[in-house]
Design a protein around this motif. Structure first.
Motif, PDB file in Angstrom:
ATOM      1  N   GLY A  86       0.205  10.857  -0.906  1.00 30.99           N
ATOM      2  CA  GLY A  86      -0.715  10.038  -1.687  1.00 30.99           C
ATOM      3  C   GLY A  86      -2.111  10.050  -1.072  1.00 30.99           C
ATOM      4  O   GLY A  86      -3.119  10.119  -1.777  1.00 30.99           O
ATOM      5  N   GLU A 154      -7.493  -0.118  -7.303  1.00 30.99           N
ATOM      6  CA  GLU A 154      -6.069   0.056  -7.595  1.00 30.99           C
ATOM      7  C   GLU A 154      -5.757  -0.816  -8.803  1.00 30.99           C
ATOM      8  O   GLU A 154      -6.288  -1.923  -8.905  1.00 30.99           O
ATOM      9  CB  GLU A 154      -5.242  -0.388  -6.377  1.00 30.99           C
ATOM     10  CG  GLU A 154      -5.494   0.504  -5.162  1.00 30.99           C
ATOM     11  CD  GLU A 154      -4.922  -0.025  -3.841  1.00 30.99           C
ATOM     12  OE1 GLU A 154      -4.332  -1.117  -3.828  1.00 30.99           O
ATOM     13  OE2 GLU A 154      -5.092   0.676  -2.825  1.00 30.99           O
ATOM     14  N   THR A 185      -0.418   3.625  -8.143  1.00 33.96           N
ATOM     15  CA  THR A 185       0.869   3.730  -7.434  1.00 33.96           C
ATOM     16  C   THR A 185       1.833   2.584  -7.738  1.00 33.96           C
ATOM     17  O   THR A 185       3.031   2.792  -7.872  1.00 33.96           O
ATOM     18  CB  THR A 185       0.605   3.783  -5.911  1.00 33.96           C
ATOM     19  OG1 THR A 185      -0.196   4.924  -5.633  1.00 33.96           O
ATOM     20  CG2 THR A 185       1.882   3.852  -5.107  1.00 33.96           C
ATOM     21  N   SER A 204       0.433   7.712  -5.200  1.00 34.51           N
ATOM     22  CA  SER A 204       1.350   8.084  -4.144  1.00 34.51           C
ATOM     23  C   SER A 204       2.702   8.194  -4.835  1.00 34.51           C
ATOM     24  O   SER A 204       3.296   7.178  -5.214  1.00 34.51           O
ATOM     25  CB  SER A 204       1.394   7.025  -3.042  1.00 34.51           C
ATOM     26  OG  SER A 204       2.508   7.297  -2.204  1.00 34.51           O
TER      27      SER A 204
HETATM   28  C1  LIG Z   1       1.597   4.424   0.006  1.00 34.71           C
HETATM   29  C2  LIG Z   1       0.345   4.273  -0.730  1.00 34.71           C
HETATM   30  C3  LIG Z   1      -0.677   5.226  -0.606  1.00 34.71           C
HETATM   31  C4  LIG Z   1      -0.570   6.405   0.343  1.00 34.71           C
HETATM   32  O1  LIG Z   1       0.403   7.314  -0.060  1.00 34.71           O
HETATM   33  P1  LIG Z   1       1.194   8.291   0.951  1.00 34.71           P
HETATM   34  O2  LIG Z   1       2.126   9.000   0.027  1.00 34.71           O
HETATM   35  O3  LIG Z   1       1.877   7.434   1.959  1.00 34.71           O
HETATM   36  O4  LIG Z   1       0.186   9.188   1.563  1.00 34.71           O
HETATM   37  C5  LIG Z   1      -1.804   5.051  -1.361  1.00 34.71           C
HETATM   38  N1  LIG Z   1      -1.964   3.999  -2.187  1.00 34.71           N
HETATM   39  C6  LIG Z   1      -1.013   3.064  -2.332  1.00 34.71           C
HETATM   40  C7  LIG Z   1      -1.241   1.921  -3.262  1.00 34.71           C
HETATM   41  C8  LIG Z   1       0.170   3.159  -1.614  1.00 34.71           C
HETATM   42  O5  LIG Z   1       1.100   2.215  -1.741  1.00 34.71           O
END
Ligand SMILES: *Cc1c(COP(=O)(O)O)cnc(C)c1O
Length: 400
Positions: A86, A154, A185, A204
């Motif tokens: 992510g 977000e 995400t 992610s």
């Molecule tokens: C976990 C997460 C990320 C980062 O993703 P990874 O796959 O761990 O690199 C980014 N944004 C949100 C909201 C997340 O929960």
């Protein structure tokens, strides 16, 4: 029955992805490089003139393309690219759009890694970032400068579960000719940010989309123009920094994506139930499904209702000692695991201030309202959530 106006899961369902041999799960392209029968086809592919040819798997791989197409269908965007994490999706999407001297406006509450990237790392490129309360649209507007290139937020912010008003933020971005980048995400299928005006949606896939906690992966969904620019062999951030996803993983994530609609409904149903019980038990509880949650109405106006208000809850135990005791007890009672991350089939809980948001300096944690006793729950797919609540009551009683 009438069909639903926006059903992202039907868009995934309707994709016809035939494998090479009619295989229902397209065969995995287990290759880094690809042969050409004619030399000019290779040079045309390099020059970006030849569609449909694969060159090298850091650029594109057929398995990654199947998954990317399914994600573009889900988000209602023209195109998508899949990444090895992510964070790779987030950093590539941002770096593709900014140069030295530019400025970014970002939500104060964001994922810890994103915050660390924008607060510590990006300084080395002389790129300035202003952090704002994303729910205050006038603050966002005021923070924009002539050199601002991006508004970053977000859909549901981590870990305080604020809701971004995507249509309003997109309007501000459009008025200034800048881009709105949204990390979706926490809310795949629930909200389709691009259909509300977001220019770039990042994920992610480690979390809900894959849902199995067996890998890290990410995605960037946007216009064909933006995705092509990201993969440009001469200037594309994704191509040149190189965080390509492994095709074996793409293939397994694609299969998991096809059950996401069932999982999201169950995550939301269980989270709504637990959030209500927590509140009845007198605990300070944050859940966007509550009518008095500050972002509830904004979320209602954007969401695809059938998927609910998501699987994330935050409760405040006051002190980190009390939070630790409760989490340890819940783990031994079998409520779930004391672990970071989210979107797993079992419930995960962690103390945000001491874990996934520990990159955020303590004074800023306070400013954004992140209490040291905050426990973030990612509620699992428990078939009998009342039984789980029973275990939580036992755990709560032992840490009075
Ligand atoms: C976990 C997460 C990320 C980062 O993703 P990874 O796959 O761990 O690199 C980014 N944004 C949100 C909201 C997340 O929960």
């Amino acid at each position: 029955m009438t069909s639903k106006k926006n059903d992202p899961s039907s868009r995934i369902f309707d994709l016809l992805q035939f494998g090479e041999f009619g295989d229902v799960n397209p065969s995995i392209t287990d290759s880094a490089t690809y042969t050409f029968l004619q030399a000019h086809t290779m040079s045309d592919t390099f020059a970006g003139l030849q569609e449909g040819c694969y060159l090298y798997s850091r650029h594109w791989n057929p398995s990654n393309k199947y998954l990317a197409d399914a994600l573009a269908a889900m988000e209602g965007t023209e195109s998508a690219w899949v990444t090895a994490s992510g964070m790779a999706a987030i950093t590539c999407a941002i770096l593709q759009q900014v140069s030295t001297g530019d400025h970014i406006v970002c939500s104060m509450t964001t994922y810890g890694g994103t915050f660390a990237f924008l607060y510590n790392y990006i300084k080395k490129f002389n790129i300035a970032v202003t952090f704002v309360d994303i729910s205050k649209l006038d603050e966002v507007e005021k923070a924009i400068r002539p050199n601002t290139k991006i508004i970053y937020t977000e859909t549901m912010t981590n870990p305080l579960l604020q809701i971004s008003d995507i249509p309003a933020l997109a309007k501000i971005a459009d008025n200034h000719g800048i881009k709105l980048v949204v990390d979706n995400t926490f809310t795949p299928l629930i909200v389709s940010p691009a259909l509300h005006g977001a220019h770039i949606v990042v994920h992610s896939m480690t979390k809900f989309i894959n849902g199995k906690n067996d890998c890290v992966a990410g995605a960037i969904c946007s216009t064909k123009e933006f995705i092509d620019a990201l993969c440009d062999v001469n200037s594309g951030t994704a191509m040149l920094l190189g965080p390509a996803l492994d095709p074996l993983r793409s293939s397994s994530i694609l299969k998991n994506l096809h059950t996401l609609h069932i999982r999201m409904k169950q995550h939301s149903k269980n989270a709504q139930y637990l959030a209500e019980r927590f509140r009845e038990a007198g605990l300070k509880t944050i859940y966007p499904g509550f009518e008095d949650h500050k972002g509830h109405e904004v979320m209602r106006k954007m969401m695809n209702e059938e998927f609910g208000f998501g699987g994330m809850i935050a409760i405040d135990l006051g002190t980190s000692e009390r939070a630790s005791r409760l989490m340890e007890k819940m783990e031994t009672e079998g409520v779930g695991y004391l672990a970071v991350s989210l979107g797993y089939f079992k419930t995960l809980f962690s103390n945000s201030g001491k874990s996934t948001s520990s990159e955020i300096p303590e004074d800023i944690q306070q400013e954004m309202g992140l209490s040291e006793g905050l426990i973030r729950f990612s509620v699992g797919l428990d078939n009998d959530i009342e039984r789980t609540w029973g275990k939580i009551i036992t755990s709560l009683e032992s840490c009075k």
